[in-house]
Design an enzyme around this catalytic site. Sequence first.
Site, PDB file in Angstrom:
ATOM      1  CB  SER A   1     -65.796  34.774 -25.045  1.00 52.49           C
ATOM      2  OG  SER A   1     -66.355  34.887 -23.754  1.00 52.49           O
TER       3      SER A   1
ATOM      4  CG  ASP B   1     -70.195  34.552 -22.782  1.00 48.87           C
ATOM      5  OD1 ASP B   1     -69.204  33.830 -22.636  1.00 48.87           O
ATOM      6  OD2 ASP B   1     -70.114  35.737 -23.141  1.00 48.87           O
TER       7      ASP B   1
ATOM      8  CD  GLN C   1     -66.541  31.327 -23.111  1.00 46.35           C
ATOM      9  OE1 GLN C   1     -66.021  31.717 -22.074  1.00 46.35           O
ATOM     10  NE2 GLN C   1     -67.703  31.787 -23.556  1.00 46.35           N
TER      11      GLN C   1
END
Length: 286
Positions: free
Chosen positions: A227, A203, A277
């Site tokens: 996110s 991430d 993502q």
Amino acid sequence: MPDAVANLLSILDLERLERNLFRGVSPKDNWQRVFGGQVIGQALVAATRTVDGRQAHSLHGYFLRPGDPKVPIVYEVDRIRDGGSFTTRRVVGIQHGHAIFSMSASFQVEEPGLDHQMDAEPVPDPETLPAEKALVDSLIDGMAPEVRAYFERERLIELRPVDIRHYTSREPLPARQVVWVRASAELPDDPAIHRCVLAYVSDYTLLDTALFPHGRIVFDPAMQVASLDHAMWFHRPFRADEWLLYVQDSPSASGARGFNRGSIYDRSGRLIASVAQEGLIRVRTR
């Protein structure tokens, strides 16, 4: 063990409260919300501690609320299924009585099978690129205060970007970035720890890729960036304390959301993990 890696392992070393309940804490780094990779990594640790001997091969998570770094996160694991080959777990991260993160993870017994992969394009070796500290020292005078504060924090993960233009200017760039990554010191040999560390790492830079074509950065005060979901697949064994090549692109951005993909290779060119993502990339109107 260097302090940074000891801190990373302590973040991932959850306290068991009950058979299916675990508690994790955040580092004291003065951030206003919990780093998404931390929640992914901790949730995977919680799930892994309810599985006997099998390794995670995929995870799918949703960020539901911003995490509060001042209070612990309680992770509740639901033992969905223990099958002959696969084990399925559901994990919910809870703060202040509300779910902040939800994740499903699947684990598999080790077995042989057909094998192929898409190869990465050649890039410079990490040893030929400036170390992050040298890069930051050379650029820090021209960095915005919020960017400088980020890079001056203790580094749990070492990064060496192949192209540094995104860090030095606000020119629109292709929606692609390539970064060498690794834990900043040697990790224990347990393969589950390396998966959880890589989940944490995955991430780090991914959402930023959707901003490249627009000359923006995640620290831009005119942007609201977060996110929304995160999916990851582990393909082959690896070590997260050895250099890994993180190849990222953003095929699309629309509706205040950016979609990003990542392929992670080891030094020998083996594809060891894939990531996807979607994130919020909202331009503030006031």
